[in-house]
Design an enzyme around this catalytic site. Structure first.
Site, short mmCIF file in Angstrom:
data_model
loop_
_atom_site.label_atom_id
_atom_site.label_comp_id
_atom_site.label_asym_id
_atom_site.label_seq_id
_atom_site.Cartn_x
_atom_site.Cartn_y
_atom_site.Cartn_z
N SER A 104 0.83 -1.20 0.00
CA SER A 104 0.00 0.00 0.00
C SER A 104 0.87 1.25 0.00
CB SER A 104 -0.86 -0.04 1.26
OG SER A 104 -1.42 1.22 1.51
N TYR B 208 -2.37 -1.75 10.99
CA TYR B 208 -2.61 -2.20 9.62
C TYR B 208 -1.44 -1.78 8.72
CZ TYR B 208 -4.03 -2.05 4.77
OH TYR B 208 -4.04 -2.19 3.40
N LYS C 169 1.81 -4.01 6.51
CA LYS C 169 2.30 -3.89 5.13
C LYS C 169 3.81 -3.64 5.13
CE LYS C 169 -1.61 -4.68 3.33
NZ LYS C 169 -1.83 -6.03 2.82
P1 NAD Z 1 -11.08 -7.17 0.94
O1 NAD Z 1 -11.31 -7.17 2.41
O2 NAD Z 1 -12.21 -6.90 0.04
O3 NAD Z 1 -10.42 -8.56 0.50
C1 NAD Z 1 -9.56 -9.28 1.33
C2 NAD Z 1 -10.03 -10.73 1.34
O4 NAD Z 1 -9.14 -11.49 2.16
C3 NAD Z 1 -11.43 -10.90 1.91
O5 NAD Z 1 -12.23 -11.66 1.02
C4 NAD Z 1 -11.21 -11.66 3.23
O6 NAD Z 1 -12.29 -12.52 3.54
C5 NAD Z 1 -9.92 -12.40 2.94
N1 NAD Z 1 -9.12 -12.72 4.14
C6 NAD Z 1 -8.74 -11.90 5.14
N2 NAD Z 1 -8.03 -12.59 6.06
C7 NAD Z 1 -7.95 -13.87 5.62
C8 NAD Z 1 -7.37 -15.05 6.14
N3 NAD Z 1 -6.73 -15.06 7.31
N4 NAD Z 1 -7.48 -16.20 5.43
C9 NAD Z 1 -8.15 -16.22 4.24
N5 NAD Z 1 -8.73 -15.13 3.71
C10 NAD Z 1 -8.63 -13.97 4.40
O7 NAD Z 1 -9.87 -6.14 0.67
P2 NAD Z 1 -9.32 -5.54 -0.70
O8 NAD Z 1 -9.67 -4.10 -0.74
O9 NAD Z 1 -9.69 -6.41 -1.83
O10 NAD Z 1 -7.76 -5.61 -0.41
C11 NAD Z 1 -6.96 -6.69 -0.85
C12 NAD Z 1 -5.54 -6.47 -0.38
O11 NAD Z 1 -5.08 -5.21 -0.85
C13 NAD Z 1 -5.38 -6.44 1.13
O12 NAD Z 1 -4.14 -7.05 1.46
C14 NAD Z 1 -5.34 -4.96 1.44
O13 NAD Z 1 -4.63 -4.70 2.63
C15 NAD Z 1 -4.59 -4.44 0.24
N6 NAD Z 1 -4.82 -3.01 -0.05
C16 NAD Z 1 -6.09 -2.56 -0.23
C17 NAD Z 1 -6.32 -1.20 -0.47
C18 NAD Z 1 -7.71 -0.66 -0.66
O14 NAD Z 1 -7.87 0.56 -0.59
N7 NAD Z 1 -8.72 -1.48 -0.91
C19 NAD Z 1 -5.23 -0.30 -0.56
C20 NAD Z 1 -3.95 -0.81 -0.39
C21 NAD Z 1 -3.75 -2.18 -0.13
N1 UFG Z 2 -12.77 10.95 3.10
C1 UFG Z 2 -13.77 11.86 3.39
N2 UFG Z 2 -14.94 11.37 3.87
C2 UFG Z 2 -15.16 10.06 4.09
C3 UFG Z 2 -14.14 9.14 3.78
C4 UFG Z 2 -12.95 9.63 3.30
O1 UFG Z 2 -13.60 13.06 3.22
O2 UFG Z 2 -16.25 9.68 4.54
C5 UFG Z 2 -11.50 11.46 2.56
C6 UFG Z 2 -10.31 11.10 3.43
O3 UFG Z 2 -10.13 12.10 4.41
C7 UFG Z 2 -9.18 11.05 2.39
C8 UFG Z 2 -9.88 10.57 1.12
O4 UFG Z 2 -11.27 10.82 1.32
O5 UFG Z 2 -8.71 12.35 2.15
C9 UFG Z 2 -9.68 9.09 0.87
O6 UFG Z 2 -10.02 8.38 2.04
P1 UFG Z 2 -10.16 6.79 2.09
O7 UFG Z 2 -10.55 6.42 3.48
O8 UFG Z 2 -11.04 6.33 0.98
O9 UFG Z 2 -8.70 6.29 1.74
P2 UFG Z 2 -7.33 6.58 2.49
O10 UFG Z 2 -6.46 7.32 1.52
O11 UFG Z 2 -7.51 7.20 3.80
O12 UFG Z 2 -6.83 5.10 2.79
C10 UFG Z 2 -6.84 4.09 1.79
C11 UFG Z 2 -7.11 2.72 2.41
C12 UFG Z 2 -6.03 2.33 3.37
C13 UFG Z 2 -4.70 2.41 2.71
C14 UFG Z 2 -4.52 3.76 2.09
C15 UFG Z 2 -3.26 3.83 1.31
O13 UFG Z 2 -8.34 2.76 3.12
O14 UFG Z 2 -6.23 0.99 3.74
O15 UFG Z 2 -5.60 4.05 1.20
O16 UFG Z 2 -3.23 2.74 0.41
F1 UFG Z 2 -3.71 2.21 3.63
#
Ligand code: NAD
Ligand code: UFG
Length: 343
Positions: free
Chosen positions: A128, A153, A157
């Site tokens: 991330s 969290y 990473k």
């Molecule tokens: P998500 O929660 O939709 O998907 C994650 C999946 O992993 C889920 O289906 C959950 O059931 C499964 N899971 C969690 N723990 C598990 C375990 N112990 N065993 C088996 N399955 C398990 O999340 P996502 O948004 O698709 O994110 C996927 C990956 O990308 C994650 O590692 C997350 O940290 C990373 N990531 C996401 C974002 C974002 O903004 N969505 C940003 C940066 C990194």
């Molecule tokens: N925001 C609002 N209102 C809301 C939600 C978010 O104004 O209700 C704003 C936040 O302050 C931020 C932007 O929208 O400025 C994006 O916020 P998100 O929560 O959608 O995303 P973040 O950038 O805070 O975090 C996301 C993931 C984290 C990850 C990070 C970097 O949620 O898991 O990106 O990858 F670590």
């Protein structure tokens, strides 16, 4: 050994499900391992609707070492693993650090042990842009300094990347790894058969916004308008989840074809363009014709002011760049929200 079987941990989740579709499109044969802790088995139907394929699914908690060992021996003919499985709610991780470390770190270690045992040599890790913290210089390149994590969290990473770097550095490692640092994935597949399924009240901007527009939430709070940005709201690099999914296929194929330059590589996955919260709202209103009820409130603790990617390395080395713009992202998020609510 089958030459196209790929294990996708967390493949029932948001990014994982979109990646499964792109893997199938590219001719791979994915197997999903997921414990459904943040997803629903109905995702398989959505994937089938798009790909016409029934995807193998194993319901397993990968933080359980025995269960992980067992499921990997069943699929030891896989050639690669994409490791999405993790818990990802920043605020929740502050409340439940042990649960987050156990889930995210144990799972990764168990999976890496299984790779070693079965000589599955190609590994993609979901990292991330949170590792960059509040960047001193924008855009951030892969060489920008890593800042101390501000949540358990985020630390999972950082620690995950460190473990991989060290494990790949040993001389007899046959495993090749790419860590992909995602910026802010939003949007959904154009079929509206898969998308983001937030449990409870969403923390992220897009699901909160679409739930507000559809009437589930009363009002979207815009967290802070006193940032040092052109309109005062915080800036992020929003990337269409399908662009992100495609990047996984490119990165995996690079490893399988042994085109990697070292055993451990890191790529930023973003568009290279930063957009403010107000710009996202405007894009949504423009692309959907809907109005968003929002109000400006205080900053959210822990948020950074601005972060967006330098995409040069991904473009030049992976030969990958995003294709979809912000309006396509917000329009697809809305189409998905409407589908979810039967509209
Ligand atoms: P998500 O929660 O939709 O998907 C994650 C999946 O992993 C889920 O289906 C959950 O059931 C499964 N899971 C969690 N723990 C598990 C375990 N112990 N065993 C088996 N399955 C398990 O999340 P996502 O948004 O698709 O994110 C996927 C990956 O990308 C994650 O590692 C997350 O940290 C990373 N990531 C996401 C974002 C974002 O903004 N969505 C940003 C940066 C990194
Ligand atoms: N925001 C609002 N209102 C809301 C939600 C978010 O104004 O209700 C704003 C936040 O302050 C931020 C932007 O929208 O400025 C994006 O916020 P998100 O929560 O959608 O995303 P973040 O950038 O805070 O975090 C996301 C993931 C984290 C990850 C990070 C970097 O949620 O898991 O990106 O990858 F670590």
């Amino acid at each position: 050994m089958s030459d196209n079987k790929i294990i996708v941990t967390g493949g029932m989740g948001y990014i994982g499900s979109h990646t499964i579709v792109e893997l199938v499109n590219a001719g791979y044969d994915p197997v999903i391992i997921d414990n459904l802790s943040n997803s629903n088995v109905s995702v398989l139907e959505g994937i089938k609707g798009i790909t016409q394929r029934k995807i193998a699914f194993e319901e397993v908690d990968l933080s359980d070492s025995n269960a992980c060992r067992e499921v990997f021996s069943k699929h030891k003919d896989a050639v690669g693993v994409i490791h999405f499985a993790a818990l990802k709610a920043v605020g929740e991780s502050v409340e439940q650090p042990i649960r987050y470390y156990k889930n995210n770190i144990f799972s990764m270690i168990n999976v890496l042990e299984a790779l070693t045992t079965h000589h599955i040599d190609n590994f993609i890790f979901s990292s991330s842009c949170t590792v960059y913290g509040e960047p001193k210089k924008l855009p951030v390149t892969e060489k920008s300094p890593i800042q101390p994590a501000t949540s358990p969290y985020g630390n999972t990473k950082q620690v995950g990347e460190e473990i991989l770097q060290e494990a790949m550095a040993i001389e007899d490692s046959t495993i090749r790894t790419i860590s992909l640092r995602y910026f802010n994935p939003i949007g959904a597949h154009k079929s509206t058969l898969i998308g983001e399924l937030p449990l409870g009240i969403p923390n992220n901007l897009l699901p909160y916004l679409t739930q507000t527009a559809i009437g589930i939430r009363e009002q979207l709070s815009v967290f802070g308008s006193d940032y040092n940005t052109p309109d005062g709201t915080a800036i992020r690099d929003y990337i269409h989840v399908v662009d992100l999914a495609e990047a996984h296929v490119v990165a995996l194929t690079r490893l399988i074809k042994k085109q990697n330059k070292s055993n451990y590589e890191v790529f930023n996955l973003g568009t290279g363009k930063g957009n403010s919260v107000l710009e996202v709202i405007k894009s949504f209103e423009r692309s959907t014709g809907e109005k968003v009820n929002y109000k400006i409130v205080d900053r959210r603790p822990g948020d950074v002011e601005a972060v967006y990617a330098d995409t040069t390395f991904a473009r030049e080395e992976l030969g990958w760049a995003t294709k979809r713009d912000l309006d396509e992202m917000t329009a697809s998020a809305w189409a998905w929200e409407k589908k979810l609510r039967g509209q």
